[in-house]
Design a protein around this motif. Structure first.
Motif, PDB file in Angstrom:
ATOM      1  N   HIS A   1      29.033   8.648  13.561  1.00  0.00           N
ATOM      2  CA  HIS A   1      29.043   7.130  13.685  1.00  0.00           C
ATOM      3  C   HIS A   1      30.487   6.474  13.899  1.00  0.00           C
ATOM      4  O   HIS A   1      30.522   5.542  14.473  1.00  0.00           O
ATOM      5  N   LEU A   2      31.579   7.178  12.918  1.00  0.00           N
ATOM      6  CA  LEU A   2      32.831   6.631  13.254  1.00  0.00           C
ATOM      7  C   LEU A   2      33.373   6.798  14.827  1.00  0.00           C
ATOM      8  O   LEU A   2      33.988   5.782  15.228  1.00  0.00           O
ATOM      9  N   LEU A   3      33.183   7.937  15.201  1.00  0.00           N
ATOM     10  CA  LEU A   3      33.690   8.442  16.574  1.00  0.00           C
ATOM     11  C   LEU A   3      33.069   7.429  17.470  1.00  0.00           C
ATOM     12  O   LEU A   3      33.548   7.185  18.557  1.00  0.00           O
ATOM     13  N   GLY A   4      31.710   7.324  17.312  1.00  0.00           N
ATOM     14  CA  GLY A   4      30.887   6.804  18.257  1.00  0.00           C
ATOM     15  C   GLY A   4      31.116   5.294  18.188  1.00  0.00           C
ATOM     16  O   GLY A   4      30.551   4.397  19.115  1.00  0.00           O
ATOM     17  N   SER A   5      31.638   4.569  17.432  1.00  0.00           N
ATOM     18  CA  SER A   5      32.055   3.222  17.546  1.00  0.00           C
ATOM     19  C   SER A   5      33.273   2.803  18.417  1.00  0.00           C
ATOM     20  O   SER A   5      33.764   1.625  18.313  1.00  0.00           O
ATOM     21  N   VAL A   6      34.022   3.711  18.743  1.00  0.00           N
ATOM     22  CA  VAL A   6      35.348   3.370  19.605  1.00  0.00           C
ATOM     23  C   VAL A   6      35.214   2.892  20.685  1.00  0.00           C
ATOM     24  O   VAL A   6      35.955   1.768  21.130  1.00  0.00           O
ATOM     25  N   ILE A   7      34.488   3.068  21.629  1.00  0.00           N
ATOM     26  CA  ILE A   7      34.163   2.346  23.077  1.00  0.00           C
ATOM     27  C   ILE A   7      32.636   2.266  23.212  1.00  0.00           C
ATOM     28  O   ILE A   7      31.551   2.768  22.357  1.00  0.00           O
ATOM     29  N   GLY A   8      32.181   1.580  24.311  1.00  0.00           N
ATOM     30  CA  GLY A   8      30.796   1.465  24.718  1.00  0.00           C
ATOM     31  C   GLY A   8      30.004   2.877  25.162  1.00  0.00           C
ATOM     32  O   GLY A   8      30.777   3.834  25.366  1.00  0.00           O
ATOM     33  N   TYR A   9      28.837   2.949  24.607  1.00  0.00           N
ATOM     34  CA  TYR A   9      28.382   4.347  24.452  1.00  0.00           C
ATOM     35  C   TYR A   9      27.937   4.768  25.832  1.00  0.00           C
ATOM     36  O   TYR A   9      27.866   6.055  25.893  1.00  0.00           O
TER      37      TYR A   9
END
Length: 492
Positions: A191-199
């Motif tokens: 969840h944390l790493l997946g929030s950095v940029i657009g998926y």
């Protein structure tokens, strides 16, 4: 003195205007909105100020070549010192424990391993890749054939330092961001790493972003996007540049394959050259009587994948300084609306920025990134647009109040901006602010001139992938170098 019209007073248009005036051209910028900045913008609602355009600035570090460009155009001055926000992102898990993503790589690695020891191997592997990308940054070059008073030297040492990162590029570009994140076992770490940029991006975009943070770049200029844009506008005006607000360009006037000026809602403006900084993807279809049929333009038409978002700004009558700047809240069930779904809510908390809210209150913002333009466009057409914005706002507040109760009990204002909002105020194609560089996709960098019309130049975030603020300011500079090359004028 040749007359130049610049279409748009966004970051790219202001950059082009400043460099063109410095080179001795008679320059007028035409802007359809009543403020500068374009997509890099902010606004106020009922005493709350919402930063809607910038969360960090590539090239903010004096060590970066792009920093010199930001200084030349007056974007960075004494009135907006750089803040290096740290930690960058913070997830608050189901037990109330905070896991943070830090700039300093050893600190980040240690924190992630302590939280998710089962992912130790992958965390170390990711941190090694990020370290290689701390020396990987956007270089600044001069246009071939342009006579420059102060040419930028080619720094071979700088380019050699990028080699370790370059060797990682093939693998990372052929791996999607979500595929890369899926390699981690701990769900909250994902969840944390997946929030950095657009998926939808490739893994290179993710690692490059973390590398930029770790290098000491990507700070936040005090005052945000509006102060930076106003700094550039004042620099432009001090040099003698002219600007007309609330002036929408409807057509580029062409005679015998040469630019003659532009037609606007306020009349005609003559020009010997026109620099188009409105989104190029929209401009090539909307600003010319004859369809532009050139290879690079047709490639852009077919290949542009737009990054869109729904922006939600909230004014809360409560002090939320107990929360970190950027909170990531993982969702047990995805939040769904407008044909998109999100597995976490990324909330920006401006409680420490006193100018963003009345005393004792807090401004919060959220970007819901995803392809929603055609949903909102259809809602506009069938008359349900306002109702659906309200429905989304209500659902969002209900979801967020599970994590921040004050949002449900003390909300004073909510403002929802859709891709149609950005399209309305900036003319951006599909209301987007970047191009998505997908897994396995090519990084398209387009020419800034046309073979079929003399005197037309393009600049802006769509010209080089993936776009954003650094591409905007850089292509504004490049467009003027092309203009100087073609007219035999020295670039200053």
């Amino acid at each position: 003195m040749s007359k130049v019209v610049v279409i748009g007073a966004g970051i790219s248009g202001l950059s082009a205007g400043i460099y063109a005036v410095r080179a001795g051209f008679d320059v007028t910028i035409l802007e359809q909105h009543n403020i500068p900045g374009g997509l890099s913008t902010s606004w106020s609602r009922k005493g709350y100020y919402f930063e809607g355009g910038m969360h960090w600035l590539t090239g903010s570090s004096p060590k970066m070549p792009l920093n010199k460009v930001w200084r030349e155009v007056g974007a960075l001055q004494d009135n907006n010192p750089i803040e290096l926000r740290d930690p960058l992102y913070n997830i608050i898990d189901e037990n109330g424990k905070v896991l943070s993503l830090y700039r300093f790589l050893p600190q980040m690695e240690k924190a992630l391993i302590e939280y998710a020891p089962e992912d130790k191997h992958m965390i170390k592997k990711m941190c090694r890749a990020v370290k290689d990308f701390t020396n990987f940054h956007m270089p600044v070059f001069d246009t071939r054939g342009c006579k420059c008073r102060n040419p930028v030297p080619v720094n071979l040492v700088e380019l050699m330092k990028m080699l370790p990162a370059v060797l990682r590029v093939p693998y990372l570009t052929n791996t999607s961001y979500m595929e890369y994140i899926a390699k981690f076992k701990n769900k909250n770490l994902r969840h944390l790493l997946g929030s950095v940029i657009g998926y939808r991006y490739n893994a290179l975009s993710f690692i490059y972003t973390l590398g930029s943070f770790a290098s000491g770049d990507c700070g936040y200029p005090e005052g945000g996007s509006i102060r930076m844009a106003n700094n550039m506008l004042e620099t432009y005006k001090a040099l003698g540049g002219k600007i007309e607000f609330r002036t929408k360009v409807e057509n580029v006037r062409v005679e015998d394959y040469m630019v003659k000026g532009v037609v606007t809602n306020k009349g005609d403006f003559d020009a010997d050259a026109v620099i188009v900084t409105q989104d190029a993807r929209a401009a090539v279809d909307n600003l010319f009587d004859t369809m532009i049929d050139e290879p690079w333009v047709n490639t852009m038409r077919h290949e542009a994948v737009t990054e869109q978002n729904i922006f939600i700004g909230m004014g809360v009558k409560a002090d939320l300084s107990r929360l970190p700047y950027c909170c990531v809240f993982p969702l047990e069930k995805p939040f769904e609306y407008a044909g998109c779904k999100w597995n976490e809510l990324r909330i920006y908390n401006y409680s420490k920025y006193k100018e963003h809210a009345p005393e004792g209150c807090t401004s919060l913002t959220c970007l819901l990134i995803g392809e929603s333009y055609y949903f909102w466009k259809a809602a506009k057409n069938d008359g349900t647009y306002k109702d659906k914005k309200k429905e989304l706002g209500d659902l969002f507040i209900k979801e967020l109040s599970k994590f921040i109760p004050e949002v449900g009990s003390d909300l004073e204002v909510i403002d929802v901006a859709t891709p149609c909002t950005y399209e309305r105020y900036t003319g951006s194609y599909e209301g987007s602010w970047m191009s998505v560089w997908e897994k396995g996709g090519k990084q398209y960098n387009y020419p800034q001139t046309l073979d079929s019309i003399w005197g037309v130049y393009f600049a802006g975030q769509r010209i080089q992938m993936p776009g954003g603020l650094p591409i905007a300011v850089y292509t504004g500079r490049q467009a003027v170098q092309f203009l100087c090359r073609d007219t035999g004028v020295e670039f200053v």
